[in-house]
Design an enzyme around this catalytic site. Structure first.
Site, PDB file in Angstrom:
ATOM      1  N   HIS A  22       0.932  -1.095   0.061  1.00 20.24           N
ATOM      2  CA  HIS A  22       0.058  -0.053  -0.066  1.00 20.24           C
ATOM      3  C   HIS A  22       1.008   1.122  -0.052  1.00 20.24           C
ATOM      4  O   HIS A  22       1.278   1.688  -1.050  1.00 20.24           O
ATOM      5  CB  HIS A  22      -1.047   0.118   1.176  1.00 20.24           C
ATOM      6  CG  HIS A  22      -2.073   0.995   1.245  1.00 20.24           C
ATOM      7  ND1 HIS A  22      -2.199   1.774   0.110  1.00 20.24           N
ATOM      8  CD2 HIS A  22      -2.852   1.348   2.072  1.00 20.24           C
ATOM      9  CE1 HIS A  22      -3.193   2.714   0.574  1.00 20.24           C
ATOM     10  NE2 HIS A  22      -3.792   2.217   1.797  1.00 20.24           N
ATOM     11  N   HIS A  29      -2.031  -0.417 -12.047  1.00 24.28           N
ATOM     12  CA  HIS A  29      -3.048   0.012 -11.087  1.00 24.28           C
ATOM     13  C   HIS A  29      -4.349  -1.024 -11.187  1.00 24.28           C
ATOM     14  O   HIS A  29      -4.699  -1.314 -12.128  1.00 24.28           O
ATOM     15  CB  HIS A  29      -3.240   1.561 -11.403  1.00 24.28           C
ATOM     16  CG  HIS A  29      -4.037   1.936  -9.865  1.00 24.28           C
ATOM     17  ND1 HIS A  29      -5.387   2.046  -9.762  1.00 24.28           N
ATOM     18  CD2 HIS A  29      -3.553   2.643  -8.817  1.00 24.28           C
ATOM     19  CE1 HIS A  29      -5.587   2.441  -8.612  1.00 24.28           C
ATOM     20  NE2 HIS A  29      -4.501   2.917  -7.986  1.00 24.28           N
ATOM     21  N   ASP A  46       2.869   6.224  -7.761  1.00 19.55           N
ATOM     22  CA  ASP A  46       4.008   5.962  -6.904  1.00 19.55           C
ATOM     23  C   ASP A  46       5.279   5.856  -7.908  1.00 19.55           C
ATOM     24  O   ASP A  46       6.472   5.969  -7.355  1.00 19.55           O
ATOM     25  CB  ASP A  46       3.872   4.529  -6.445  1.00 19.55           C
ATOM     26  CG  ASP A  46       2.902   4.435  -5.347  1.00 19.55           C
ATOM     27  OD1 ASP A  46       2.595   5.327  -4.349  1.00 19.55           O
ATOM     28  OD2 ASP A  46       1.806   3.765  -5.366  1.00 19.55           O
TER      29      ASP A  46
END
Length: 446
Positions: A271, A322, A382
């Site tokens: 996460h 994703h 990210d």
């Protein structure tokens, strides 16, 4: 064999459930459907994550969009940036209240945040500096639970008290993270202990940089950190930490317990720690690709990674792909736009161009590796966030805590909706037991 070994062996063996049973009983592993869309478990008015359309039972890729309380993220960002102001405070107000603030409301909200930044007397010394810790996320969670003891209305679940607690936590998170970092650094890295008090005239982003680096930061750096706080503030109710907030809040527990649970979720490498894996992967790529501008060489090395012959041999290109976004992640798009200017300011444009090249090539290499049935993938937030933090000279130990400094706004909004909403019900999904019943054996017969 020690008892620890025996217990561990038994735990592993008894946890091994035949994967075919999950299909047999139509178990939604990870609360996801067979097409990888999320299982619908609730309704919300806080955030909406859009990465595909569903037509005739099939997922159809589309450009990604993210909405905060119905306002598209890119419009929100464009609005405050074009006005020349930072937007995290405005974003937090929007998420908590459900509407954009007036100028007067935002000024009052800013003043409330400033008033709540200081920690309770002796809290820094007793909770952060004396109780040392190596992990900032754990120190943050412990500090949140410690704040319970300083709140005389900690168990009050009225809407106005939940708002007061939310504002207090949003204001205090950057301070706790900064102090925890310097406490850890002093205790375990034998470096100077630096404690800077938050400054009332600074925004949340500016204050965080000030507490970390003093006045040694540029306007562009503050703008980038503010943008990062805004784009990480909310991501729907289904992400693991926000869902954790809602699960724990549905039991009617206190705010501090719910937020500490969310922090435990966010700490997980699947996460909140994803950008650290991106950074490690990029260091490996930079060391093994001789010509960063040679797309063929870059693509060949990416194929090695997918074939589990390079980097950590997991077959994953971190930061690419994703659960919801397909053609694009709007957060990555917004961050990339500003990251280029930051890279130019820091003399790291060649490195930025390598990131951009991988963003372009990775989906192509993935499709070649997987074939015609490959899912549509894109760079996620990210992929660029770690690079941005590195350019800001922010230590890796607080990459994930920065995520928490931002997402606390979304967590509090979800807690408010869960506790104050009209359809209160404790969240309790079902697990089916698949072990046959066995008789109890007397000790002498075991």
């Amino acid at each position: 064999m020690s008892l620890y070994d025996k217990l561990a062996e038994g735990a592993v063996k008894s946890s091994d459930i035949d994967k075919e049973l999950f299909d047999k009983f139509n178990v939604k592993r990870g609360l996801r459907n067979a097409d990888f869309s999320g299982v619908l478990v609730g309704l919300t008015t806080i955030g909406d994550v859009v990465g595909y359309d569903k037509m005739d039972g099939k997922l159809v890729p589309r450009e990604g969009r993210l909405y905060y309380r119905g306002v598209e993220l890119k419009d929100l960002v464009k609005g405050f940036q074009s006005a020349g102001r930072h937007g995290f405070e405005e974003t937090a107000y929007l998420l908590l209240s459900g509407h954009l603030p007036t100028s007067a409301d935002l000024k009052t909200f800013d003043d409330l945040l400033v008033a709540e930044r200081d920690l309770p007397p002796f809290f820094s010394k007793n909770m952060i500096l004396s109780l040392r810790g190596r992990d900032i996320m754990n120190m943050l969670a412990r500090s949140v639970l410690g704040l319970y003891t300083a709140d005389e209305e900690a168990e009050d679940l009225s809407p106005i008290n939940l708002i007061k607690q939310s504002i207090s936590l949003i204001a205090k998170f950057p301070v706790i993270v900064a102090y925890s970092y310097f406490g850890m650094r002093h205790s375990y890295q034998r470096k100077s202990l630096v404690i800077r008090h938050p400054q009332p005239e600074l925004s949340a982003a500016e204050n965080f940089l000030y507490m970390l680096k003093g006045e040694n930061y540029t306007k562009l750096e503050a703008d980038l950190l503010d943008l990062s706080l805004v784009i990480h503030a909310e991501h729907g109710g289904g992400n693991n930490s926000s869902f954790t907030t809602r699960v724990v809040s549905s039991a009617q527990t206190d705010t501090y317990s719910a937020i500490a649970a969310a922090l435990g979720s966010l700490k997980g490498g699947l996460h909140g720690g994803a950008n650290l894996k991106v950074m490690d992967m990029m260091e490996n790529i930079k060391a093994n690709v001789s010509n960063w501008s040679d797309e063929q060489e870059v693509a060949e090395y990416l194929m090695k990674i997918l074939n589990k012959k390079a980097f950590d041999n997991t077959g994953k290109i971190y930061g690419i792909g994703h659960a919801i976004y397909t053609y694009s992640d709007p957060r990555a798009v917004l961050l990339k736009e500003k990251a280029k200017a930051l890279a130019e300011e820091k003399g790291r444009l060649d490195e930025f161009n390598l990131y951009a090249s991988i963003e372009k090539l990775a989906p192509e290499v993935f499709y070649k590796f997987k074939g015609e049935n490959a899912k549509v993938i894109c760079a996620n937030v990210d992929f660029y966030s770690g690079f941005v933090y590195d350019c800001l000279n922010i230590p890796k130990e607080i990459y994930t805590p920065i995520f928490a400094v931002s997402r606390i706004a979304g967590w509090c909004a979800h807690r408010l909706e869960e506790v104050c909403g009209s359809s209160k019900r404790i969240i309790r999904p079902a697990y089916k037991n698949v072990l046959e019943y066995i008789p109890y054996l007397e000790m002498d017969h075991r």
